[in-house]
Design an enzyme around this catalytic site. Structure first.
Site, short mmCIF file in Angstrom:
data_model
loop_
_atom_site.label_atom_id
_atom_site.label_comp_id
_atom_site.label_asym_id
_atom_site.label_seq_id
_atom_site.Cartn_x
_atom_site.Cartn_y
_atom_site.Cartn_z
N ALA A 130 0.77 -1.26 0.00
CA ALA A 130 0.00 0.00 0.00
C ALA A 130 0.80 1.31 0.00
O ALA A 130 0.26 2.35 -0.34
CB ALA A 130 -0.95 0.00 1.18
N CYS A 251 3.19 -0.90 -12.48
CA CYS A 251 3.48 0.27 -13.33
C CYS A 251 4.64 -0.10 -14.25
O CYS A 251 5.54 0.70 -14.49
CB CYS A 251 3.81 1.49 -12.48
N1 SAM Z 1 0.00 1.01 -3.96
C1 SAM Z 1 0.97 2.04 -3.69
C2 SAM Z 1 0.39 3.39 -4.01
O1 SAM Z 1 -0.52 3.47 -4.85
O2 SAM Z 1 0.81 4.39 -3.43
C3 SAM Z 1 2.26 1.77 -4.43
C4 SAM Z 1 2.81 0.42 -4.12
S1 SAM Z 1 4.39 0.09 -4.82
C5 SAM Z 1 4.04 -0.17 -6.46
C6 SAM Z 1 4.71 -1.51 -4.23
C7 SAM Z 1 4.92 -1.62 -2.74
O3 SAM Z 1 5.20 -2.99 -2.43
C8 SAM Z 1 6.11 -0.84 -2.22
O4 SAM Z 1 5.71 0.05 -1.22
C9 SAM Z 1 7.06 -1.88 -1.68
O5 SAM Z 1 7.73 -1.48 -0.50
C10 SAM Z 1 6.14 -3.04 -1.38
N2 SAM Z 1 6.85 -4.36 -1.38
C11 SAM Z 1 8.15 -4.59 -1.63
N3 SAM Z 1 8.42 -5.90 -1.49
C12 SAM Z 1 7.28 -6.49 -1.13
C13 SAM Z 1 6.92 -7.84 -0.83
N4 SAM Z 1 7.81 -8.82 -0.88
N5 SAM Z 1 5.67 -8.08 -0.47
C14 SAM Z 1 4.75 -7.09 -0.43
N6 SAM Z 1 5.03 -5.81 -0.72
C15 SAM Z 1 6.27 -5.52 -1.07
#
Ligand code: SAM
Length: 471
Positions: A130, A251
Site C-alpha cells: 500500500a 506500473c
Molecule cells: N499502492 C501504492 C500506491 O498506490 O501508493 C504503491 C505500491 S508500490 C508499487 C509496491 C509496494 O510494495 C512498495 O511500497 C514496496 O515497498 C512493497 N513491497 C516490496 N516488497 C514487497 C513484498 N515482498 N511483499 C509485499 N510488498 C512488497
C-alpha cells in the site's frame, strides 16, 4: 538527462523487448519519451461532498484562477493540473483536500471498486502493497467511511509514510499494518471481499519520471519481480473470500510481470476467472502507463459478501474513555454525528486504547494481537493527567461544522491569490493572535480542516504536529 536523450539512453534489452511487444506502435512509444510527464491530483471527497468539491475546482468556478485542471477520463475525481500550478505547496495539500498522484495510477482502484455502489456497507478491503498510499486513499474515498480497509506495507519506513497519508486524507475506517503478505495470510484466511495487489515491479513506467529507475532496471530484475509477484498473489488468494475480487496491478510494461503473471496465476488457481485486463500505455493516453487485471474468485454472489460474524471486543472501562467524552462534550457539536459514537453506548463502536492513546476502530475490527500495527483506526487523541489532547488525525477527519469553534483562514482570495498569511504560518508551527473564548479551535484552510489550535489569552497556540511543519 534531457527527455530526448532519455529515449536513446534506455537499456537496449528493454528497447528490443518493447519493439517485439509493440510492433508498429514501437515508434510512437519511443517518441513518448520526448514528452514531459503529466502531473495530476485526485480530489478528496472525504473533505467535502464530491459534487461540491469538483464544482469548486472546475473551470470558471471559485478556484479556477489558482488551479488549471483538466479531467482524467478514468477517474471522476482525478485531474491533470497545469505546469504553472503548484498544488504541493498549497495549504490545501496539508489539509488533505487532494492527493498528488500519477494519472494512470488511478486506474486499478476503479477496477477494484466497480460493481459496488459507493460506500457500500460493510465491505472488507485489503490493499496489500500500500505505501505511500495513493491507491489506499483512493479506495478509502470510495468507501466513504463504511466497512473496513486494511492497508499493509512491508517496509517500515514506507509504512510510516503510508500512515501519515491515511491521516492527512481524513480516512477513518483504515487500519495500517506492517507485515509480510505470508504472515498476514495466516491471520486473515478467506477474510476479504476485495484485495488490491499493486505489486512491487521493475518500474518501466517510471523511466520518464525517475531516471534512477532506468539505471536500476535489468532483465534479471524483471525475472525476480515476476517471481515475487506470484508469491504475493498466492498470499492474496488465501485471504480472499469466494466470490471476492482481486485486482493485480503494476506500473511496468513487461508481459512477464503483467499478462504472464495473471496467466500463471489463473493456471494455478482455476477457481478464478479473468473479468477485465487493461493496459494504459504512455503513447496512447496522457500518463506514464499502468497495467491492471481484475480477477473474480469462484462463483459466489458478490452482493452477499459483507461483514459477517462481528466479533465483540473487550470493553474499555468508563475511566478509559472519560477524558475523551469530556473533550467531546465541550468541543464537538455532536459526538454521534461527528465521530459516529453513540454516547449512551460508547463501546458499541470499537474504541481501542494503546497506552494513553485512544483510537476509534473501523465498524468491525479484526483481532490484531501479535501483528505489527501502526494504526488500528482513527486516532482520537491522548489522555494526559486528566486532560484529553485531540489528535491531528481527528482534526483532519472533521468538517468545520462538526466542531464548536473553528477559525477559517482564507487561502485563496479573488484577485490577489495571496490569501491570509496566518494559514502559512500555522503550517510552519507559529502561533497567531486571535480574540475569542479560550479553548480548542479547528483551524481551517478555507473550508477544509487542517489541524487544531488552542486559544489562551488571545494567542492561538499551535498544535500542528512538529514532524509535519513546513520549513
Ligand atoms: N499502492 C501504492 C500506491 O498506490 O501508493 C504503491 C505500491 S508500490 C508499487 C509496491 C509496494 O510494495 C512498495 O511500497 C514496496 O515497498 C512493497 N513491497 C516490496 N516488497 C514487497 C513484498 N515482498 N511483499 C509485499 N510488498 C512488497
Amino acid at each position: 538527462m534531457g527527455l530526448k536523450a532519455l529515449g536513446t539512453a534506455l537499456p537496449p534489452a528493454f528497447k528490443d523487448r518493447m519493439r517485439e511487444q509493440l510492433g508498429d506502435e514501437y515508434g510512437a512509444f519511443i517518441e513518448s519519451y520526448g514528452q514531459s510527464s503529466l502531473r495530476a491530483l485526485r480530489l478528496n471527497p472525504l473533505k467535502m461532498e464530491k459534487k461540491e468539491l469538483i464544482d469548486l475546482f472546475s473551470q470558471n468556478k471559485g478556484l479556477a484562477p489558482f488551479f488549471h485542471l483538466e479531467n482524467i477520463p478514468w477517474e471522476e475525481t482525478g485531474f491533470y493540473y497545469g505546469s504553472e500550478d503548484e498544488p504541493g505547496r498549497s495549504p490545501y495539500h496539508d489539509a488533505g483536500v487532494y492527493y498528488i498522484q500519477e494519472p494512470s495510477a488511478m486506474l486499478p482502484v476503479n477496477l477494484l471498486m466497480s460493481g459496488s455502489s459507493q460506500g457500500e456497507e460493510g465491505l472488507r478491503i485489503l490493499d496489500l502493497c500500500a505505501a505511500p498510499g495513493g491507491k489506499s486513499t483512493q479506495i478509502a474515498a470510495r468507501m466513504n467511511g463504511k466497512g473496513l480497509l486494511i492497508c499493509n506495507e512491508v517496509i517500515p519506513a514506507r509504512c510510516r509514510i503510508l500512515s501519515e497519508n491515511i491521516e492527512r486524507m481524513a480516512v477513518r475506517n483504515a487500519i495500517v499494518l506492517n507485515e509480510e503478505p505470508d504472515r498476514l495470510s495466516e491471520r486473515f484466511e478467506e477474510y476479504f471481499d476485495r484485495i488490491l495487489v499493486d505489486a512491487p515491479c521493475s518500474g518501466e513506467g517510471m523511466f520518464r519520471k525517475n531516471e534512477a529507475a532506468v539505471s536500476e532496471w535489468s532483465e534479471e530484475i524483471v525475472k525476480l519481480c515476476a517471481e515475487r509477484q506470484q508469491e504475493i498473489l498466492k498470499a492474496a488468494d488465501r485471504m480472499l473470500k469466494y466470490g471476492g475480487t482481486l485486482v493485480y496491478s503494476t506500473c511496468t510494461f513487461s508481459k512477464a510481470e503483467n499478462e504472464e503473471t495473471t496467466e500463471i496465476f489463473l493456471k494455478e488457481h482455476p477457481e478464478y476467472r479473468l473479468k477485465e485486463q487493461i493496459r494504459l500505455m504512455p503513447h496512447r493516453i496522457k500518463g506514464e502507463g499502468h497495467f491492471a487485471a481484475k480477477l473474480i474468485k469462484g462463483e459466489g454472489d458478490p452482493s452477499e459478501l459483507s461483514l459477517r460474524g462481528k466479533k465483540g471486543r473487550a470493553s474499555l472501562s468508563p475511566e478509559d474513555v472519560r477524558d475523551f467524552f469530556q473533550f467531546a462534550d465541550e468541543n464537538l457539536v455532536s459526538v454521534e454525528d461527528s465521530v459516529g459514537i453513540t454516547k449512551k453506548d460508547p463501546m458499541g463502536k470499537a474504541l481501542i486504547r494503546f497506552g494513553d492513546n485512544l483510537y476509534l476502530a473501523p465498524g468491525e475490527c479484526p483481532e490484531l494481537t501479535g501483528l505489527k500495527v501502526l494504526r488500528p483506526g482513527l486516532q482520537l487523541g491522548t489522555s494526559r493527567k486528566g486532560h484529553f489532547i485531540p489528535s491531528h488525525a481527528l482534526a483532519l477527519s472533521l468538517k468545520p461544522g462538526d466542531f464548536r469553534r473553528s477559525v477559517m483562514l482564507p487561502v485563496y482570495t479573488e484577485g490577489s491569490g495571496e490569501g491570509d498569511l496566518r494559514i502559512k504560518e500555522y503550517l510552519k508551527g507559529m502561533t497567531f493572535p486571535f480574540e475569542g473564548e479560550n479553548g480548542w479551535y479547528l483551524i481551517c484552510a478555507d473550508g477544509f480542516s487542517a489541524g487544531f489550535g488552542k486559544l489562551s489569552g488571545n494567542v492561538m497556540k499551535n498544535h500542528y504536529p512538529k514532524g509535519l511543519r513546513r520549513q
